[in-house]
Scaffold this motif. Structure first.
Motif, PDB file in Angstrom:
ATOM      1  N   GLY A 169       0.781  -0.994   0.156  1.00  0.00           N
ATOM      2  CA  GLY A 169       0.122  -0.275   0.333  1.00  0.00           C
ATOM      3  C   GLY A 169       1.074   0.933  -0.144  1.00  0.00           C
ATOM      4  O   GLY A 169       0.862   2.395  -0.891  1.00  0.00           O
ATOM      5  N   LYS A 170       2.123   1.111   0.915  1.00  0.00           N
ATOM      6  CA  LYS A 170       2.711   2.326   0.814  1.00  0.00           C
ATOM      7  C   LYS A 170       3.667   2.702  -0.017  1.00  0.00           C
ATOM      8  O   LYS A 170       4.006   3.623  -0.858  1.00  0.00           O
ATOM      9  CB  LYS A 170       3.396   2.464   2.447  1.00  0.00           C
ATOM     10  N   TYR A 171       4.607   2.359  -0.685  1.00  0.00           N
ATOM     11  CA  TYR A 171       5.726   1.961  -1.956  1.00  0.00           C
ATOM     12  C   TYR A 171       5.015   1.004  -2.774  1.00  0.00           C
ATOM     13  O   TYR A 171       5.859   0.890  -4.416  1.00  0.00           O
ATOM     14  CB  TYR A 171       6.828   0.990  -1.225  1.00  0.00           C
ATOM     15  N   LYS A 172       3.691   0.140  -3.427  1.00  0.00           N
ATOM     16  CA  LYS A 172       4.080  -0.910  -3.975  1.00  0.00           C
ATOM     17  C   LYS A 172       4.544  -1.974  -4.451  1.00  0.00           C
ATOM     18  O   LYS A 172       5.103  -2.070  -5.650  1.00  0.00           O
ATOM     19  CB  LYS A 172       3.723   0.202  -5.639  1.00  0.00           C
ATOM     20  N   ASP A 173       5.683  -2.595  -3.566  1.00  0.00           N
ATOM     21  CA  ASP A 173       6.058  -3.117  -3.945  1.00  0.00           C
ATOM     22  C   ASP A 173       6.208  -4.352  -2.601  1.00  0.00           C
ATOM     23  O   ASP A 173       5.619  -4.610  -1.907  1.00  0.00           O
ATOM     24  CB  ASP A 173       7.580  -2.282  -2.511  1.00  0.00           C
TER      25      ASP A 173
END
Length: 523
Positions: A86-90
């Protein structure tokens, strides 16, 4: 001057000694006289430390003592994977997996000749405008990062692979081009900021949906313009009269709302087979108006519908809902009594009437409030429940008429892919989206004291939740897991996650033996 300074210093020293001593004496005297805790009567001060450490125990275990795969209901790895998405799409990790490969479990059967990215059936237009965090510095004493605009691919299904719900039964079928959406979470259980962030974020990602939960439809659900599945629970919130009876007038009003794409009758929920509960502290005037209940009074909905109590009664009710509303109608179940389930599905086949979808919620599913005995013992887990439903629908030759939603701790692409292989058509996620809007697993959802403003209606606590910022995390999480599903489909040698079947998984026992998963067979 010197005398005054000495006097002040002496006074400070005396107070520094006396005040703690007085405080400890008061604690000792109070605890020695109380009758509730025996340990405090014998050891007033040392016993106090026991209760302090006990109170701190969950946090100490979560952050210091449990390894990355041990915590319940979700491990540190589960939580971090969701937050990172959600934060980094990682979803990138290094060195090696922390999964315990000696434990029994399912594995994807990867192909010798996997699909290339260009061979996958993906609809990647239009692109999604989102925001991602970038890390500038990350060490023991300092972490610095910034957020920047980004463009992301949506990883939608192509038109030919889209899942169509109610294709031959409804005036307005529900066409789904993303395999992952939000499971049922009511407004009231979650606060208005969390619901708004979810609505905006899910709509931004395209192809997703939002289930209202049994608490009814609020303006906050509608703010993002996302596709909505309206859940009707035994309490009939949102479609009831003041006397608590089903209202066809209210139902027709809801079915005319363009964002509402389908209706779901909630027969049971994984951790909450008793019916829903919302603490009175959460029942604000707005929530009371939406549900047509009393302000500040705890809500306990029945554990089953009064409108029907037989397969025939339920299916007749579903037919009437479809005729009046013109939209798909499904049911949400927890698999337990398989004999009753087979009787229901046999009746569907014999009388040629089915719900448009069945949502299968595993017994490990989440809840805002439930009794321990029901959460721990009632209902079977999703990986056992899914094959049962899939096989029975196939046995009675009606599988093609009924879509299956799966829910129950399916946070990451690997868990979602296994569920698709076991018979699911679509995936519902609840707590993964809670993590996306800020949940830290404080596990106080039932108290209205959520420290991060997610599972609370308290305005002061909700101030912690930034709708704009969290909405982007919701979008990124959906986009990330959809990409992960296509990665696993490619590894299995198929061009779309919709084509994952039992032949693409294998079950390994604890001693290393491999067992293929047999396909469901019609009678």
């Amino acid at each position: 001057m010197t005398t005054a300074i000495l006097f002040v210093l002496t006074a400070i020293i005396v107070l520094a000694i006396l005040l703690p001593a007085i405080f400890l004496f008061v604690l000792w005297r109070r605890d020695e006289r109380q009758e509730e805790h025996a340990v405090l009567r014998n050891y007033p001060l040392l016993g106090k430390m026991r209760y302090i450490l006990e109170k701190m125990g969950p946090e100490l275990r979560q952050y210091l003592f449990l390894n990355n795969n041990e915590a319940k209901p979700f491990s540190r790895n589960d939580y971090q994977q969701t937050v990172m998405s959600g934060k980094y799409k990682d979803r990138i990790m290094g060195f090696g997996s922390e999964r315990n490969f000696d434990e029994a479990g399912y594995f994807i059967r990867n192909s010798l000749f996997p699909k290339q990215r260009g061979e996958l059936a993906i609809d990647n237009e239009p692109k999604i405008k989102t925001k991602l965090y970038k890390i500038d510095q990350d060490n023991l004493f300092r972490r610095k990062e910034h957020r920047e605009d980004a463009t992301a691919a949506p990883f939608l299904l192509t038109d030919e692979n889209a899942v169509i719900i109610g294709e031959h039964t409804c005036r307005s079928p529900f066409i789904v081009k993303g395999l992952v959406g939000q499971s049922a979470m009511s407004y009231g259980a979650l606060g208005d900021r969390a619901i708004t962030a979810l609505s905006i974020g899910l709509h931004r990602a395209h192809g997703a949906w939002m289930n209202t939960g049994e608490g009814g439809l609020s303006d906050h659900h509608l703010k993002g313009g996302v596709d909505i599945i309206f859940q009707i629970g035994p309490g009939l919130f949102g479609v009831r009269t003041k006397e608590g009876e089903f209202s066809w007038e209210e139902f027709k009003k809801k079915s005319d709302i363009k964002e509402i794409k389908a209706f779901e009758l909630k027969l049971a929920q994984g951790a909450k087979t008793r019916g829903g509960h919302v603490d009175g502290a959460k029942v604000t005037p707005e929530i009371a108006q939406i549900r047509n209940v009393e302000v500040g009074k705890s809500i306990d909905s029945p554990n089953r519908f009064n409108e029907f109590h037989t397969p025939k009664g339920m299916l007749d009710f579903i037919q009437q809902l479809r005729e009046v509303g013109g939209k798909p109608v499904g049911i949400k179940i927890v698999v337990g009594n398989t004999n009753e389930l087979e009787e229901l599905i046999s009746y569907m086949a014999t009388n040629d009437v089915t719900p448009d979808f069945i949502t299968v919620d595993g017994g490990e599913g989440g809840t805002g409030a439930s009794f321990h005995e029901l959460a721990d013992a009632a209902g079977i887990p999703i990986r056992s429940a899914l094959p049962v439903v899939d096989e029975l629908l196939t046995k009675y030759d009606i599988r093609h008429k009924v879509k299956i939603f799966a829910s129950g701790k399916l946070l990451t692409p690997d868990k979602m892919a296994i569920a698709l292989c076991l018979g699911a058509d679509l995936i519902n996620v609840a707590r993964g989206f809670m993590f996306s809007v800020g949940c830290i697993q404080a596990q106080v959802c039932h108290t209205n004291n959520c420290p991060v403003g997610v599972a609370t209606t308290d305005p002061k606590l909700q101030k912690a939740l930034s709708v704009e910022e969290k909405s982007y995390r919701v979008s990124n999480y959906v986009l990330s897991v959809r990409e992960g599903l296509f990665n696993l489909a490619a590894a299995a040698g198929v061009d779309s996650p919709t084509k994952l079947t039992r032949e693409h998984i294998v079950y390994q026992t604890a001693n290393g033996e491999l067992f293929p998963v047999k396909p469901a067979v019609s009678s």
